[in-house]
Design a protein around this motif. Structure first.
Motif, PDB file in Angstrom:
ATOM      1  N   THR A  46      57.507  31.463  50.605  1.00  0.00           N
ATOM      2  CA  THR A  46      58.414  31.625  51.746  1.00  0.00           C
ATOM      3  C   THR A  46      57.889  32.586  52.805  1.00  0.00           C
ATOM      4  OG1 THR A  46      60.771  31.807  52.298  1.00  0.00           O
ATOM      5  CG2 THR A  46      59.833  33.574  50.943  1.00  0.00           C
ATOM      6  N   GLN A  47      56.728  33.176  52.579  1.00  0.00           N
ATOM      7  CA  GLN A  47      56.128  34.035  53.596  1.00  0.00           C
ATOM      8  C   GLN A  47      55.875  33.222  54.875  1.00  0.00           C
ATOM      9  OE1 GLN A  47      52.535  35.801  52.032  1.00  0.00           O
ATOM     10  NE2 GLN A  47      53.575  36.892  50.409  1.00  0.00           N
ATOM     11  N   PHE A  48      56.419  33.700  55.992  1.00  0.00           N
ATOM     12  CA  PHE A  48      56.185  33.136  57.329  1.00  0.00           C
ATOM     13  C   PHE A  48      56.746  31.721  57.515  1.00  0.00           C
ATOM     14  CE2 PHE A  48      52.275  35.471  55.979  1.00  0.00           C
ATOM     15  CZ  PHE A  48      52.584  36.674  56.585  1.00  0.00           C
ATOM     16  N   ILE A  49      57.678  31.285  56.696  1.00  0.00           N
ATOM     17  CA  ILE A  49      58.165  29.913  56.802  1.00  0.00           C
ATOM     18  C   ILE A  49      59.631  29.842  56.379  1.00  0.00           C
ATOM     19  CG2 ILE A  49      57.683  29.027  54.486  1.00  0.00           C
ATOM     20  CD1 ILE A  49      56.616  27.242  57.693  1.00  0.00           C
ATOM     21  N   SER A  50      60.341  28.821  56.837  1.00  0.00           N
ATOM     22  CA  SER A  50      61.741  28.666  56.469  1.00  0.00           C
ATOM     23  C   SER A  50      61.858  28.129  55.044  1.00  0.00           C
ATOM     24  CB  SER A  50      62.439  27.709  57.441  1.00  0.00           C
ATOM     25  OG  SER A  50      61.920  26.405  57.321  1.00  0.00           O
ATOM     26  N   TRP A  51      62.999  28.394  54.425  1.00  0.00           N
ATOM     27  CA  TRP A  51      63.188  28.040  53.025  1.00  0.00           C
ATOM     28  C   TRP A  51      63.156  26.537  52.793  1.00  0.00           C
ATOM     29  CZ3 TRP A  51      62.414  30.077  48.608  1.00  0.00           C
ATOM     30  CH2 TRP A  51      62.947  29.480  47.452  1.00  0.00           C
ATOM     31  N   LYS A  56      60.490  21.845  49.692  1.00  0.00           N
ATOM     32  CA  LYS A  56      59.631  20.664  49.636  1.00  0.00           C
ATOM     33  C   LYS A  56      58.381  20.937  48.806  1.00  0.00           C
ATOM     34  CE  LYS A  56      61.133  19.073  54.216  1.00  0.00           C
ATOM     35  NZ  LYS A  56      60.699  18.847  55.620  1.00  0.00           N
ATOM     36  N   ALA A  57      57.795  22.099  49.000  1.00  0.00           N
ATOM     37  CA  ALA A  57      56.584  22.455  48.260  1.00  0.00           C
ATOM     38  C   ALA A  57      56.872  22.595  46.772  1.00  0.00           C
ATOM     39  CB  ALA A  57      55.997  23.746  48.818  1.00  0.00           C
ATOM     40  N   ILE A  58      57.974  23.267  46.439  1.00  0.00           N
ATOM     41  CA  ILE A  58      58.332  23.445  45.029  1.00  0.00           C
ATOM     42  C   ILE A  58      58.668  22.098  44.388  1.00  0.00           C
ATOM     43  CG2 ILE A  58      60.057  24.426  43.466  1.00  0.00           C
ATOM     44  CD1 ILE A  58      60.108  26.907  45.213  1.00  0.00           C
ATOM     45  N   PRO A  86      53.700  21.630  52.548  1.00  0.00           N
ATOM     46  CA  PRO A  86      54.929  21.759  53.353  1.00  0.00           C
ATOM     47  C   PRO A  86      55.318  23.200  53.657  1.00  0.00           C
ATOM     48  CG  PRO A  86      55.226  20.126  51.622  1.00  0.00           C
ATOM     49  CD  PRO A  86      53.927  20.819  51.338  1.00  0.00           C
ATOM     50  N   ALA A  87      54.848  24.152  52.843  1.00  0.00           N
ATOM     51  CA  ALA A  87      55.204  25.565  53.030  1.00  0.00           C
ATOM     52  C   ALA A  87      54.343  26.255  54.081  1.00  0.00           C
ATOM     53  CB  ALA A  87      55.122  26.316  51.704  1.00  0.00           C
ATOM     54  N   GLY A  88      53.382  25.520  54.653  1.00  0.00           N
ATOM     55  CA  GLY A  88      52.561  26.108  55.694  1.00  0.00           C
ATOM     56  C   GLY A  88      51.571  27.141  55.174  1.00  0.00           C
ATOM     57  N   PHE A  89      50.548  27.422  55.969  1.00  0.00           N
ATOM     58  CA  PHE A  89      49.528  28.409  55.597  1.00  0.00           C
ATOM     59  C   PHE A  89      49.058  28.179  54.161  1.00  0.00           C
ATOM     60  CE2 PHE A  89      52.519  30.349  58.603  1.00  0.00           C
ATOM     61  CZ  PHE A  89      51.666  30.728  59.635  1.00  0.00           C
ATOM     62  N   PHE A  90      48.895  26.898  53.806  1.00  0.00           N
ATOM     63  CA  PHE A  90      48.712  26.546  52.391  1.00  0.00           C
ATOM     64  C   PHE A  90      47.401  27.059  51.804  1.00  0.00           C
ATOM     65  CE2 PHE A  90      47.464  22.987  55.057  1.00  0.00           C
ATOM     66  CZ  PHE A  90      46.202  22.655  54.589  1.00  0.00           C
ATOM     67  N   ASN A  91      46.359  27.180  52.613  1.00  0.00           N
ATOM     68  CA  ASN A  91      45.102  27.718  52.084  1.00  0.00           C
ATOM     69  C   ASN A  91      45.281  29.171  51.635  1.00  0.00           C
ATOM     70  OD1 ASN A  91      43.267  25.476  52.438  1.00  0.00           O
ATOM     71  ND2 ASN A  91      43.414  25.829  54.641  1.00  0.00           N
ATOM     72  N   ARG A  92      45.916  29.947  52.504  1.00  0.00           N
ATOM     73  CA  ARG A  92      46.146  31.361  52.200  1.00  0.00           C
ATOM     74  C   ARG A  92      47.128  31.525  51.039  1.00  0.00           C
ATOM     75  NH1 ARG A  92      49.820  35.396  53.864  1.00  0.00           N
ATOM     76  NH2 ARG A  92      48.876  37.480  54.023  1.00  0.00           N
ATOM     77  N   LYS A  93      48.219  30.763  51.079  1.00  0.00           N
ATOM     78  CA  LYS A  93      49.255  30.912  50.054  1.00  0.00           C
ATOM     79  C   LYS A  93      48.775  30.459  48.680  1.00  0.00           C
ATOM     80  CE  LYS A  93      53.205  30.761  53.180  1.00  0.00           C
ATOM     81  NZ  LYS A  93      54.436  30.057  53.607  1.00  0.00           N
ATOM     82  N   ALA A  94      47.905  29.464  48.644  1.00  0.00           N
ATOM     83  CA  ALA A  94      47.356  29.028  47.358  1.00  0.00           C
ATOM     84  C   ALA A  94      46.541  30.142  46.727  1.00  0.00           C
ATOM     85  CB  ALA A  94      46.497  27.781  47.549  1.00  0.00           C
ATOM     86  N   LEU A 197      73.227  37.642  52.406  1.00  0.00           N
ATOM     87  CA  LEU A 197      74.184  37.517  53.504  1.00  0.00           C
ATOM     88  C   LEU A 197      73.555  37.908  54.839  1.00  0.00           C
ATOM     89  CD1 LEU A 197      77.304  38.955  51.656  1.00  0.00           C
ATOM     90  CD2 LEU A 197      77.085  36.610  52.527  1.00  0.00           C
ATOM     91  N   ILE A 198      72.675  38.901  54.808  1.00  0.00           N
ATOM     92  CA  ILE A 198      71.940  39.289  56.015  1.00  0.00           C
ATOM     93  C   ILE A 198      71.087  38.116  56.506  1.00  0.00           C
ATOM     94  CG2 ILE A 198      70.022  40.723  56.847  1.00  0.00           C
ATOM     95  CD1 ILE A 198      71.203  42.996  55.091  1.00  0.00           C
ATOM     96  N   VAL A 199      70.405  37.466  55.571  1.00  0.00           N
ATOM     97  CA  VAL A 199      69.582  36.305  55.918  1.00  0.00           C
ATOM     98  C   VAL A 199      70.442  35.191  56.503  1.00  0.00           C
ATOM     99  CG1 VAL A 199      68.100  34.481  54.998  1.00  0.00           C
ATOM    100  CG2 VAL A 199      67.786  36.844  54.237  1.00  0.00           C
ATOM    101  N   LYS A 200      71.599  34.996  55.912  1.00  0.00           N
ATOM    102  CA  LYS A 200      72.525  33.950  56.392  1.00  0.00           C
ATOM    103  C   LYS A 200      72.956  34.239  57.826  1.00  0.00           C
ATOM    104  CE  LYS A 200      75.294  30.355  55.669  1.00  0.00           C
ATOM    105  NZ  LYS A 200      74.764  28.996  55.425  1.00  0.00           N
ATOM    106  N   LEU A 201      73.367  35.466  58.085  1.00  0.00           N
ATOM    107  CA  LEU A 201      73.792  35.838  59.435  1.00  0.00           C
ATOM    108  C   LEU A 201      72.631  35.723  60.418  1.00  0.00           C
ATOM    109  CD1 LEU A 201      76.081  37.046  61.240  1.00  0.00           C
ATOM    110  CD2 LEU A 201      75.037  39.282  60.806  1.00  0.00           C
ATOM    111  N   GLY A 202      71.465  36.206  60.001  1.00  0.00           N
ATOM    112  CA  GLY A 202      70.310  36.168  60.888  1.00  0.00           C
ATOM    113  C   GLY A 202      69.895  34.759  61.244  1.00  0.00           C
ATOM    114  N   SER A 203      69.931  33.873  60.277  1.00  0.00           N
ATOM    115  CA  SER A 203      69.490  32.497  60.518  1.00  0.00           C
ATOM    116  C   SER A 203      70.522  31.686  61.289  1.00  0.00           C
ATOM    117  CB  SER A 203      69.176  31.802  59.183  1.00  0.00           C
ATOM    118  OG  SER A 203      70.324  31.749  58.353  1.00  0.00           O
ATOM    119  N   GLU A 204      71.799  32.034  61.141  1.00  0.00           N
ATOM    120  CA  GLU A 204      72.855  31.255  61.806  1.00  0.00           C
ATOM    121  C   GLU A 204      73.262  31.817  63.164  1.00  0.00           C
ATOM    122  OE1 GLU A 204      76.284  30.077  59.691  1.00  0.00           O
ATOM    123  OE2 GLU A 204      75.138  28.763  58.373  1.00  0.00           O
TER     124      GLU A 204
END
Length: 228
Positions: A46-51, A56-58, A86-94, A197-204
């Motif tokens: 989830t680093q640098f990408i939406s959940w 999708k990746a999982i 699908p999680a982006g930055f896949f080379n680094r994240k792998a 809840l902070i994440v929820k408020l921030g994203s919405e």
């Protein structure tokens, strides 16, 4: 560190904000995962990408029956890259995910129960020494997978509580984390739900450029709120 108000203590204000958020959004059931290991994988991806992209990746990993620490440890890194695209930055994240797997296998023989029996301070330091693991990822693993008493800070946390007047926006990760942990009861469930809840408020509502202040449950408390 700014002080929001003299009328009520910081602890009371933070708990009031929590109550308002919970009344609005309810239990977030966070972290959404079936196992501790799935939480760890999700925390890295989830680093640098939406959940939604992480899901999708999982799902790709699950479809290959590889969501197991030993199987993923043995998995060819090129296949892993393909699965987590699908999680982006896949080379680094792998590479990061492989480093985490090596850490768990070499230090705890793949036993997460044993890993989380390690004290918070020691395990946190060890996780931060894994290449590619920063404070937010380490603390997400500790709180959500290990049920350790640690408050997770992210960009939403800083943005929202700067706008509410508790922070200046110049604090580093440790300073923000310390602020919350000094002013909230030391409860794993509270730390878990509050951050979610902070994440929820921030994203919405509380976006960086075009916040939806009219829809925000905290608008009456916010110094930044605009209704134009």
């Amino acid at each position: 560190m700014k002080v929001k108000s003299e009328a009520a203590g910081i602890k009371e204000q933070l708990l009031n904000i929590y109550s308002l958020l919970f009344s609005k959004y309810g239990d977030q059931h966070w972290w959404p995962a079936d196992t501790q290991f799935e939480v760890i994988v999700g925390a890295v991806l989830t680093q640098f990408i939406s959940w939604k992209n992480v899901v999708k990746a999982i799902d790709n990993i699950k479809e290959k029956d590889l969501l197991d620490i030993h199987k993923l440890y043995e998995c060819d890194i090129e296949l892993l890259k393909e699965l987590i695209k699908p999680a982006g930055f896949f080379n680094r994240k792998a590479v990061i995910l492989k480093a985490v797997l090596v850490f768990i296998m070499e230090n705890y023989n793949g036993d997460l129960d044993k890993m989380f029996q390690t004290s918070l301070e020691v395990l946190r330091e060890k996780l931060l020494n894994v290449k590619g693991i920063g404070p937010e990822t380490a603390d997400s693993i500790l709180l959500y997978a290990g049920s350790k008493r640690i408050f997770v800070v992210d960009a939403y946390t800083v943005r929202i509580f700067t706008r509410l007047g508790f922070l200046t926006g110049t604090e580093n990760y440790h300073q923000v984390q310390k602020f919350f942990m000094e002013n909230l009861p030391e409860e794993v469930d509270l730390y878990n739900q509050y951050h979610a809840l902070i994440v929820k408020l921030g994203s919405e509502c509380c976006s960086g450029k075009k916040p939806k202040c009219l829809e925000c449950v905290l608008k009456d408390l916010c110094q930044f709120a605009t209704f134009s």
